[in-house]
Design a protein around this motif. Structure first.
Motif, mmCIF file in Angstrom:
data_model
loop_
_atom_site.group_PDB
_atom_site.id
_atom_site.type_symbol
_atom_site.label_atom_id
_atom_site.label_comp_id
_atom_site.label_asym_id
_atom_site.label_seq_id
_atom_site.Cartn_x
_atom_site.Cartn_y
_atom_site.Cartn_z
ATOM 1 N N ASP A 178 21.101 -17.513 30.354
ATOM 2 C CA ASP A 178 20.210 -18.659 30.167
ATOM 3 C C ASP A 178 18.803 -18.108 29.987
ATOM 4 O OD1 ASP A 178 18.849 -21.017 30.152
ATOM 5 O OD2 ASP A 178 19.499 -21.700 32.124
ATOM 6 N N VAL A 179 18.307 -18.145 28.758
ATOM 7 C CA VAL A 179 17.000 -17.575 28.446
ATOM 8 C C VAL A 179 16.064 -18.689 28.004
ATOM 9 C CG1 VAL A 179 15.746 -15.888 27.072
ATOM 10 C CG2 VAL A 179 18.130 -15.441 27.693
ATOM 11 N N ASP A 180 15.000 -18.895 28.748
ATOM 12 C CA ASP A 180 14.004 -19.913 28.400
ATOM 13 C C ASP A 180 12.702 -19.210 28.019
ATOM 14 O OD1 ASP A 180 12.320 -22.009 28.111
ATOM 15 O OD2 ASP A 180 12.607 -22.848 30.111
ATOM 16 N N PRO A 181 12.427 -19.049 26.718
ATOM 17 C CA PRO A 181 11.237 -18.310 26.291
ATOM 18 C C PRO A 181 9.918 -18.924 26.767
ATOM 19 C CG PRO A 181 12.747 -18.685 24.464
ATOM 20 C CD PRO A 181 13.208 -19.550 25.587
ATOM 21 N N ALA A 182 9.945 -20.244 27.163
ATOM 22 C CA ALA A 182 8.711 -20.889 27.602
ATOM 23 C C ALA A 182 8.243 -20.330 28.944
ATOM 24 C CB ALA A 182 8.924 -22.402 27.715
ATOM 25 N N ARG A 183 9.146 -19.775 29.801
ATOM 26 C CA ARG A 183 8.759 -19.268 31.124
ATOM 27 C C ARG A 183 9.190 -17.851 31.387
ATOM 28 N NH1 ARG A 183 11.043 -24.169 32.025
ATOM 29 N NH2 ARG A 183 12.858 -23.240 33.005
ATOM 30 N N ALA B 166 27.006 -4.234 26.919
ATOM 31 C CA ALA B 166 27.624 -5.531 26.649
ATOM 32 C C ALA B 166 27.783 -5.718 25.142
ATOM 33 C CB ALA B 166 26.772 -6.653 27.234
ATOM 34 N N ASP B 167 28.921 -6.259 24.730
ATOM 35 C CA ASP B 167 29.220 -6.417 23.305
ATOM 36 C C ASP B 167 28.524 -7.610 22.664
ATOM 37 O OD1 ASP B 167 31.301 -4.273 22.867
ATOM 38 O OD2 ASP B 167 32.224 -5.351 24.539
ATOM 39 N N GLY B 168 27.890 -8.429 23.471
ATOM 40 C CA GLY B 168 27.171 -9.570 22.928
ATOM 41 C C GLY B 168 26.784 -10.528 24.025
ATOM 42 N N VAL B 169 26.216 -11.651 23.642
ATOM 43 C CA VAL B 169 25.755 -12.646 24.613
ATOM 44 C C VAL B 169 26.134 -14.043 24.147
ATOM 45 C CG1 VAL B 169 23.829 -11.267 25.473
ATOM 46 C CG2 VAL B 169 23.470 -12.783 23.523
ATOM 47 N N HIS B 170 26.342 -14.896 25.128
ATOM 48 C CA HIS B 170 26.487 -16.331 24.880
ATOM 49 C C HIS B 170 25.233 -16.983 25.433
ATOM 50 C CE1 HIS B 170 29.120 -20.219 25.330
ATOM 51 N NE2 HIS B 170 27.965 -20.428 24.712
ATOM 52 N N LEU B 171 24.406 -17.519 24.537
ATOM 53 C CA LEU B 171 23.111 -18.057 24.925
ATOM 54 C C LEU B 171 23.203 -19.535 25.261
ATOM 55 C CD1 LEU B 171 20.750 -16.441 22.261
ATOM 56 C CD2 LEU B 171 20.999 -15.777 24.661
ATOM 57 N N ALA B 172 22.654 -19.927 26.412
ATOM 58 C CA ALA B 172 22.506 -21.337 26.717
ATOM 59 C C ALA B 172 21.501 -21.935 25.740
ATOM 60 C CB ALA B 172 22.026 -21.516 28.151
ATOM 61 N N PRO B 173 21.722 -23.194 25.324
ATOM 62 C CA PRO B 173 20.814 -23.791 24.335
ATOM 63 C C PRO B 173 19.409 -23.991 24.887
ATOM 64 C CG PRO B 173 22.345 -25.428 25.197
ATOM 65 C CD PRO B 173 22.794 -24.103 25.717
ATOM 66 N N ARG B 174 18.462 -23.279 24.326
ATOM 67 C CA ARG B 174 17.049 -23.398 24.709
ATOM 68 C C ARG B 174 16.186 -23.373 23.457
ATOM 69 N NH1 ARG B 174 15.796 -24.591 30.164
ATOM 70 N NH2 ARG B 174 17.360 -23.621 31.493
ATOM 71 N N GLU B 175 15.090 -24.058 23.499
ATOM 72 C CA GLU B 175 14.132 -23.996 22.392
ATOM 73 C C GLU B 175 13.493 -22.605 22.347
ATOM 74 O OE1 GLU B 175 13.341 -26.186 20.061
ATOM 75 O OE2 GLU B 175 14.794 -27.664 20.769
ATOM 76 N N ASP B 176 13.360 -22.058 21.155
ATOM 77 C CA ASP B 176 12.737 -20.744 20.987
ATOM 78 C C ASP B 176 11.748 -20.813 19.820
ATOM 79 O OD1 ASP B 176 12.105 -18.080 21.095
ATOM 80 O OD2 ASP B 176 13.934 -17.399 20.121
ATOM 81 N N PRO B 177 10.652 -21.578 19.991
ATOM 82 C CA PRO B 177 9.752 -21.817 18.862
ATOM 83 C C PRO B 177 9.061 -20.560 18.345
ATOM 84 C CG PRO B 177 8.782 -22.591 20.919
ATOM 85 C CD PRO B 177 10.195 -22.240 21.226
ATOM 86 N N THR B 178 8.947 -19.547 19.195
ATOM 87 C CA THR B 178 8.248 -18.339 18.759
ATOM 88 C C THR B 178 9.194 -17.286 18.187
ATOM 89 O OG1 THR B 178 8.433 -17.248 20.923
ATOM 90 C CG2 THR B 178 6.539 -18.715 20.584
ATOM 91 N N GLY B 179 10.486 -17.520 18.295
ATOM 92 C CA GLY B 179 11.442 -16.532 17.812
ATOM 93 C C GLY B 179 11.559 -15.315 18.694
#
Length: 351
Positions: A92-97, A112-125
């Motif tokens: 769970d990655v929240d770029p805002a904080r 790790a072979d990859g990640v499953h990302l929780a849906p979060r806004e990432d306006p800055t990329g």
């Protein structure tokens, strides 16, 4: 060799194209150290079960507090890779904080072979910027990743019309490969044979579709609800082999004795046996190809589709009466047939 590996070996598809990804909530899967909480060694201890089930990737969830540099992760990774199974991490990655690099890089750097990302806004990329440095890793998430996590089947309910619309919408147009998820939204803690009927039939629908599949641990046992209740492995009383720790295990229903892996493994009619058969057929039968579906005429509250370019047909009956099966040789059905007809609440694969 799994089908995903075989296709990649021939240069046709990457391993994740039609992969079955099995999400393990680490703290609720298996406890080896006896503190009452599942751990990575517990996942490794039960890894033979994952091989028996026939999954292509394990997705570790609930990893807060775990150390990707610790020996237990390295040992799990080595054992999985030796068996041809990938290991991904749900984050769970929240770029805002949060700085995404601090969350993502430790796991990726340690293999790790990859990640499953929780849906979060990432306006800055910022998340995309970190992942760009690991181009060989697979990302499941909402958005333009390798695999687009899709819960539309769960949201549609058990009705042929809305399910057909959900499938058509998910497969329409360009975009990332779909990763279908069907974990139960039912929050009840009980389950009877009637309640398992749509669970079993939707398993066949989900596994017949083009794309990857995301299962959540316990889903293959027909367990109800989405709470992180410890996985029932064996025995006739809670915690059903999850842990040797003494304590209050009242959160695990006593009637789940019928849902344990041990109880279902040798029962050919069990939900676990259905999943095992379906995953085996899906991985080995040549009919499971094609990236699009075509629909056939079907009775009301039913549907039938075929994967374009293959001979596989999947039929589903959500009506209250038996209906004729489409033409073809039966591969698998979620419930026994009614003579030569498809019973209510039943799905079937034919070629």
């Amino acid at each position: 060799m799994r089908a995903a590996d075989a296709r990649a070996g021939h240069g046709e598809r990457p391993w994740w194209w039609d992969a079955v990804c099995y999400q393990v909530d680490v703290g609720a899967f298996a406890d080896v150290d006896g503190d009452g909480v599942g751990d990575l060694d517990g996942v490794r201890d039960r890894f033979g079960y994952l091989e028996l089930l026939g999954v292509d990737a394990v997705v570790l969830a609930g990893t807060a507090g775990l150390d990707p540099s610790a020996p237990d992760f390295a040992e799990l990774l080595a054992e999985a890779h030796a068996a041809g199974v990938r290991v991904m991490v749900a984050l769970d990655v929240d770029p805002a904080r949060t700085d995404p690099a601090r969350v993502l890089e430790p796991w990726l750097e340690h293999g790790a072979d990859g990640v499953h990302l929780a849906p979060r806004e990432d306006p800055t990329g910022a998340v995309r910027s970190v992942l760009a440095r690991y181009p060989d890793r697979v990302v499941i998430g909402t958005g333009d990743w390798h695999l687009s996590f899709n819960l539309d089947l769960a949201i549609a309910g058990f009705a042929a019309g809305p399910l057909r619309a959900a499938i058509t919408g998910a497969l329409a147009g360009p975009g990332p490969r779909t990763a279908w998820a069907m974990a139960s939204r039912d929050t009840s803690r009980s389950r009877d044979d009637a309640a398992l009927t749509p669970v079993r039939s939707m398993a066949l629908v989900q596994l017949a579709l083009p794309g990857a599949v995301c299962l959540r641990h316990g889903e293959e046992l027909g367990l109800p609800g989405t709470e992180r209740i410890p996985m029932p492995w064996e025995g006739d009383r809670p915690p059903f082999g999850f842990s040797q720790a003494a304590g209050d295990w009242s959160s695990i229903p006593a009637e789940w004795a019928a849902f344990t892996v041990e109880a279902q493994l040798e029962d050919e009619s069990s939900t676990l046996s259905l999943y095992r058969q379906a995953l085996e057929v899906r991985s080995s039968h040549p009919a499971f190809t094609g990236d699009e579906v075509e629909w056939f005429g079907a009775p009301e509250d039913c549907f039938a589709f075929r994967r374009v370019g293959s001979r596989l047909t999947c039929a589903l009956n959500t009506s209250s009466a038996s209906v004729p099966l489409p033409p073809g040789e039966l591969l698998l059905s979620s419930r026994p047939l009614d003579g030569e007809d498809l019973p209510p609440g039943t799905a079937a694969w034919l070629v």
